[in-house]
Structures are given as C-alpha cells and as structure tokens.
Motif scaffolding. Structure first.
Motif, PDB file in Angstrom:
ATOM      1  N   ALA A 307       0.821  -1.116  -0.122  1.00 21.69           N
ATOM      2  CA  ALA A 307      -0.013   0.164   0.127  1.00 21.69           C
ATOM      3  C   ALA A 307       0.929   1.290   0.000  1.00 21.69           C
ATOM      4  CB  ALA A 307      -0.938  -0.018   1.090  1.00 21.69           C
ATOM      5  N   ALA A 308       1.844   1.237   0.917  1.00 21.18           N
ATOM      6  CA  ALA A 308       2.633   2.397   0.866  1.00 21.18           C
ATOM      7  C   ALA A 308       3.561   2.473  -0.463  1.00 21.18           C
ATOM      8  CB  ALA A 308       3.812   2.285   1.937  1.00 21.18           C
ATOM      9  N   GLU A 337       8.624  -5.355   2.593  1.00 18.46           N
ATOM     10  CA  GLU A 337       8.325  -5.619   3.918  1.00 18.46           C
ATOM     11  C   GLU A 337       8.811  -4.787   4.907  1.00 18.46           C
ATOM     12  OE1 GLU A 337       8.908  -9.846   4.271  1.00 18.46           O
ATOM     13  OE2 GLU A 337       7.373 -10.289   2.624  1.00 18.46           O
ATOM     14  N   PHE A 338      10.264  -4.612   4.698  1.00 20.58           N
ATOM     15  CA  PHE A 338      10.951  -3.745   5.469  1.00 20.58           C
ATOM     16  C   PHE A 338      10.991  -2.263   5.374  1.00 20.58           C
ATOM     17  CE2 PHE A 338      15.182  -2.104   7.014  1.00 20.58           C
ATOM     18  CZ  PHE A 338      14.923  -2.087   8.161  1.00 20.58           C
ATOM     19  N   CYS A 339      11.440  -2.105   4.039  1.00 23.65           N
ATOM     20  CA  CYS A 339      11.563  -0.584   4.017  1.00 23.65           C
ATOM     21  C   CYS A 339      10.213   0.136   3.751  1.00 23.65           C
ATOM     22  CB  CYS A 339      12.081  -0.357   2.447  1.00 23.65           C
ATOM     23  SG  CYS A 339      13.852  -0.850   2.252  1.00 23.65           S
ATOM     24  N   TYR A 340       9.121  -0.521   3.145  1.00 27.04           N
ATOM     25  CA  TYR A 340       7.830   0.118   2.897  1.00 27.04           C
ATOM     26  C   TYR A 340       6.938  -0.435   4.027  1.00 27.04           C
ATOM     27  CZ  TYR A 340       9.096   1.947  -1.573  1.00 27.04           C
ATOM     28  OH  TYR A 340       9.984   2.594  -2.484  1.00 27.04           O
ATOM     29  N   GLY A 341       7.183  -1.749   4.452  1.00 31.56           N
ATOM     30  CA  GLY A 341       5.837  -2.089   5.360  1.00 31.56           C
ATOM     31  C   GLY A 341       6.256  -1.842   6.950  1.00 31.56           C
ATOM     32  N   ASP A 342       7.686  -1.746   7.069  1.00 34.90           N
ATOM     33  CA  ASP A 342       8.079  -1.252   8.732  1.00 34.90           C
ATOM     34  C   ASP A 342       8.449   0.231   8.672  1.00 34.90           C
ATOM     35  OD1 ASP A 342       7.826  -3.854   9.577  1.00 34.90           O
ATOM     36  OD2 ASP A 342      10.033  -4.154   9.388  1.00 34.90           O
TER      37      ASP A 342
END
Length: 423
Positions: A307-308, A337-342
């Motif tokens: 989404a991001a 998962e990390f850059c955008y999701g976290d």
C-alpha cells in the motif's frame, strides 16, 4: 637478512625484489582475473607504466599473495570493501568474477547482496544485482534462487535474538541499550531485520560473514563502534587472529591505509578488552530482551508495504522490487516488507517530507549506487505533492554538506526526471 621465527616467506630478501614481487603478483592476478587477466593492466600501462607496475606489485605481489587467508575469502573481503565504496562498479565486477574463478560460488555472490542490505543499505544491492545478473549470463550459469522461507514471519525477533547470541557471542540487551532509549523501533529492527532476516541466513559460513562485515564497515569508515563490536565477535567466535589481521591489511589496498590503520587500532583495543581476555567475565547487567516477543506477520507487513509502495513510488518502485525476481526474490520482498512495510508507512512525518528527505540523503551521498533510488524518490516526491521547486531547494540545501560535484550530478538527474514526467 635472516628470517626471524615469526617471519613469513614474504619477508625474505628475494620476496622484496621488485621483479619477484611483479612476477608473483602477475601469477596471482592470472588466477583471479581469468582469461583477460592482464587486459586492465595492459590498458593502464599505456597511460602509466609505473601505475601498472604498482598495481601488480603491491596489491597482488605483496598483499593478496600472503598465506594468511585463502583466495576465496580474500575475494569475499575485496567485494565487500568495494561494495561499501558504492561507486567502483568495474572493479566490483572484476572481483565478483574473480571470486568465481578461485572457487567461490554463485550463492556466495548472492549472499553478499543480502549482507549488504543490512550493513550498507539497499541501494548497494539494487545496483549490484545487475552486475551479478550480467556475470551469470556471460558465463552461462543457470542459477535458481534459494527456497524462500515459508514461515509467517512472527518468529523474526526470537530468531534474531538467537542469531545475535550465536554470531556475536554477546548479550543482545547490551547491543540494544545504546539506541533503545532514543528509538525502540530501531533497536527492535536491528534484531528483527539485521539478525532475524539477514544474518540468520545460512548461505555463508560464520567466518565468511565476520570477515565480510569487517571489510564493509572498515571500508565505509566512521563505523568504529560497530566495527569494534564485530571484531570482538570474530575473535570470540574463533576466527583466527591471523585471518582477521589479513582482512584488515587488505583494506589498505581497496580502501586505503587510513582504513587499515584504523582497523588495526580497533583490533588492538578488542584484544585488550578484559571480556575478551577473560571470557568467563560477564557483561554489565541490562534488562533482558523479551524472549517470547512475537513479530508482526509477514502478510501484514507485506500488505502494508504494498500500500505504501503504491501510494509513493508506484511503477518505478515496483520495477526495483521486481528486479530481484530471477536471482534473489527475497531481497525484493525485504524492500516491500521492511523498507515500505516497517518504515515508509509510518505516520510520524507526511509522505512528501519522507520522500524529500530520501532525495536529500541520496543526493548527499552522490554514489553511483544511488542513481536509480534517487530517480525513484524524485518521482515519489512529486507524486506525494512536492513541487519541482521544493525538490530543487532540497538539493541546493545539501551543497554545504556534500559539495558542488555531488549536487550538480543530482540536479542534472532531477532535470531528466522532470522532463520525463512532463512528456
């Protein structure tokens, strides 16, 4: 002059003879460089015979030919140091090929990309994947990515704790304490991402990881606290002191004497550390890490990250994510998962500010590896509502800190992106 009992064969008079150093260097260069091993040296010789001679005599005749580290590990250290400097792609490709020439594997190259995401940042891996892909294609290597971990991701923190203890031989709570009071998220991500996702991978042996990380941090510079921590971990986990010393010495070739001298200063301090001299001593008490902490699921983080990504970088960001699909799809997943999701989804700053800060950081570094990410984030900044004038001002603001050449380069690149968007 007679050899002392500690002297190596390199310290005899004959080994210091320039002709012998050059001969020994050329033999080693042939092993590493393969078919066209002397092509770069011959081309360099047309411009400067002395520089061509120096390039053979010292790096290959004096340092890389030393017996304290096998050639595969030497190439891993060389690649790590070159990746850390971010703008040496021709040399990086030469030594990636050299790793394969001296017994390294395609898996070794791919695992170094994973290691770079944690130690050097994702732009290094984004740039290097193209080099690795070209090498595989030119050599006709059919490479199948390692099987993706199919767990739900909730065990990442616990896995990170275990990996930290195994690899670093220290208390994770002590490691976290220095930053946890400023950012609990940063402390947690260090265990979840760095140790739970990246260091937990078994593609490289423990010694390989230690020496690669030491080379990355040593070549980057200004990482003394972490370099000392990883030097201590290498010593306490049983990596031979001679191997560590050789890896640091090799920094003099690929990152300069100041980097190597700094590394030896830190190694000396590690060896004088009472906790290293007396392993049974315990570290100062810290509040223990929560052993049963559960990480957010991979599905949740991926959904949030996608989404991001769609809301900011969109197609250009997706192209970067998918650029890993054929060789290392898990790195693409880590970006989502990390850059955008976290990180990038967080509400602490608005999307426009987040993208402008990314543009500033990438422009300030001015490395070759930052070109593609800077293009992506310029487009993302505009999509998030930034005016072109604001992007220009952000770049101009970096002039006092990065100098004219880096910002001139970034400004030209920004102009190209503005023109492309207007078409």
């Amino acid at each position: 002059m007679p050899m002392t009992e500690h002297a190596s064969s390199h310290e005899t008079e004959s080994s210091q003879d320039p002709a012998e150093r050059f001969r020994r260097g050329m033999l080693l260069l042939q092993r590493i460089g393969g078919v066209d091993f002397d092509g770069p040296i011959n081309r360099l010789s047309r411009l400067s015979k002395d520089m061509a001679r120096f390039t053979v005599e010292y790096p290959y005749g004096d340092v890389l030919s030393r017996p304290g580290l096998d050639l595969r590990l030497r190439q891993i250290c060389t690649i790590s140091a070159l990746m850390a400097q971010a703008s040496l792609q021709p040399q990086l490709k030469f030594h990636m090929e050299g790793l394969l020439n001296v017994g390294g594997t395609p898996d070794d190259l791919v695992e170094l990309l994973f290691l770079s995401t944690a130690m050097l940042g994702f732009p290094i891996a984004i740039d290097s994947i193209g080099i690795v892909r070209d090498i595989f294609k030119e050599r006709g290597l059919s490479f199948s990515p390692r099987k993706t971990d199919d767990d739900d991701g909730t065990d990442r923190y616990r896995r990170g704790l275990g990996t930290f203890r195994d690899l670093m031989g220290a208390d994770p709570a002590t490691f976290s304490a220095s930053v946890a009071h400023m950012s609990a998220e940063l402390a947690r991500w260090a265990l979840e991402f760095v140790f739970g996702d990246v260091m937990a991978r078994d593609g490289l042996a423990k010694e390989d990881k230690h020496l690669a990380i030491i080379s990355m941090l040593g070549a980057t510079g200004n990482r003394s606290e972490l370099l000392r921590l990883h030097l201590r971990a290498a010593v306490t986990s049983g990596v031979a002191l001679a191997s560590i010393a050789e890896a640091i010495m090799q920094l003099s070739v690929y990152a300069g004497f100041p980097a190597a001298l700094n590394g030896f200063t830190l190694l000396s301090a590690v060896l004088e550390d009472p906790l290293v001299q007396h392993p049974t001593m315990t570290e100062p008490h810290r509040a223990p890490e929560v052993e049963d902490a559960v990480s957010e699921s991979r599905q949740l983080r991926r959904s949030r990250g996608l989404a991001a990504l769609a809301a900011t970088s969109s197609a250009s960001g997706e192209a970067v994510v998918h650029s890993f699909d054929d060789v290392a799809p898990e790195i693409g997943s880590l970006i989502v998962e990390f850059c955008y999701g976290d990180i990038f989804h967080r509400p602490g700053i608005d999307a426009k500010t987040r993208e402008l800060t990314a543009c500033a950081a990438l422009a300030a570094r001015g490395a070759a590896t930052d070109v593609t990410p800077l293009r992506v984030h310029i487009r993302a900044a505009i999509k998030a509502g930034a005016r072109k004038e604001e992007i220009v001002e952000i770049l101009l603001n970096m002039l006092p800190y990065s100098g004219y050449p880096a910002i001139r380069q970034a400004m030209i690149l920004a102009g190209e992106e503005f023109a492309a968007i207007e078409q």
